[in-house]
Design a protein around this motif. Structure first.
Motif: not given
Length: 308
Positions: A164-187
């Protein structure tokens, strides 16, 4: 009349406990003459063969038309059909099962053995995912399964009401999905773009997934960020927790940590931008940066050779 004697040995093959021969259900009078009963039993054995085949097919239906279809050789496929025909048959089977379950396979999944493994996992987990698809956890699980992401490459979904308090939270039912551009290789643990989201096609597919499968009443924006964000920011790496039986000091410390987390989330929401490589950027006419990632729009100049 002579007393009925025991029936003679049947020529019909032995069946399982769930199968009963038709001749054994005839009245006892049919069993008085052993030779006649043997003929009747052999005649009804033809019907026994048909009914037993149907029973076997029904018992095999869950395996033949289910996620485990790849664990057996299809009954209607010749043994010498070859690997290509086997993969094509399993793909057709999984497509049919997916239509029953209202599941759509990603077009990016290959029609190979790896693609069969992905389809099998999706069909095996689809009912559980459907039950949780309206929740953040279910949405992220569906996203990771769709794009074949390991646990280390899991995106982060921030619902704006938690900051709460961010400018984006003025609109209800909103969210941000942070997607990594690359992922670690398990090995190796080293970051790789093979399953990441560097290219435009991959990002467009991710945005289309969010548009299609996010709850209809929630407006979700997608930001493709550097993977270091997930480890460098304590607000994402280790959110505050409250012990099961907290003391007064622990409650006070938890309240302070929550306030700090909200402030950090607000700063993140107001500053985050998607990471776009120079190759994926929009170029007008000829690019003069020679591969350098310079944002000329920030100084009021278009990326051309003109200074006006």
């Amino acid at each position: 009349m002579r007393s009925p004697g025991p029936a003679g040995p049947s020529t019909a093959p032995a069946r399982g406990p769930d199968h009963t021969r038709l001749a054994s259900q005839l009245p006892a009078v049919y069993q008085e003459d052993e030779a006649s009963f043997a003929q009747v039993d052999a005649y009804l054995g033809l019907a026994d063969e048909l009914s037993h085949a149907v029973v076997e097919h029904l018992e095999d239906l869950l395996t033949a038309l289910g996620p485990d279809a790849t664990l057996r050789w299809p009954a209607d496929l010749p043994l010498d059909a070859g690997a290509a025909a086997l993969v094509a048959h399993h793909l057709e089977t999984y497509d049919e099962v997916a239509r029953w379950a209202s599941v759509t396979f990603p077009t990016s999944w290959p029609g190979t053995e790896r693609g069969l493994q992905q389809r099998r996992e999706l069909l095996a987990r689809c009912t559980r995912l459907w039950r949780r698809r309206g929740t953040p956890r279910g949405f992220l699980s569906w996203f990771c399964l769709w794009f074949d992401l390991p646990a280390a490459g899991r995106p982060y979904l921030l619902e704006h009401f938690k900051a709460p308090g961010a400018g984006l939270t003025a609109e209800p039912y909103t969210a941000t999905l942070f997607v990594p551009t690359s992922v670690p290789v398990p090995s190796t643990g080293e970051p790789s773009t093979a399953k990441g989201f560097v290219g435009w096609e991959r990002r467009e597919e991710a945005v289309d997934f969010v548009r299609r499968y996010a709850p209809a009443h929630v407006d979700v924006r997608v930001c493709f960020t550097d993977p270091a964000v997930f480890t460098d920011l304590a607000v994402l790496a280790s959110p505050p927790t409250l012990p099961a039986t907290p003391t007064a000091d622990e409650v006070t410390a938890y309240a302070i940590a929550v306030q700090q987390q909200q402030a950090d989330l607000n700063a993140l929401l107001c500053s985050v931008v998607s990471v776009v490589s120079h190759a994926s950027g929009i170029h007008l006419y000829e690019c003069i940066d020679a591969g350098r990632g310079i944002d000329r729009l920030g100084v009021g100049l278009l990326p051309t050779d003109s200074t006006t």
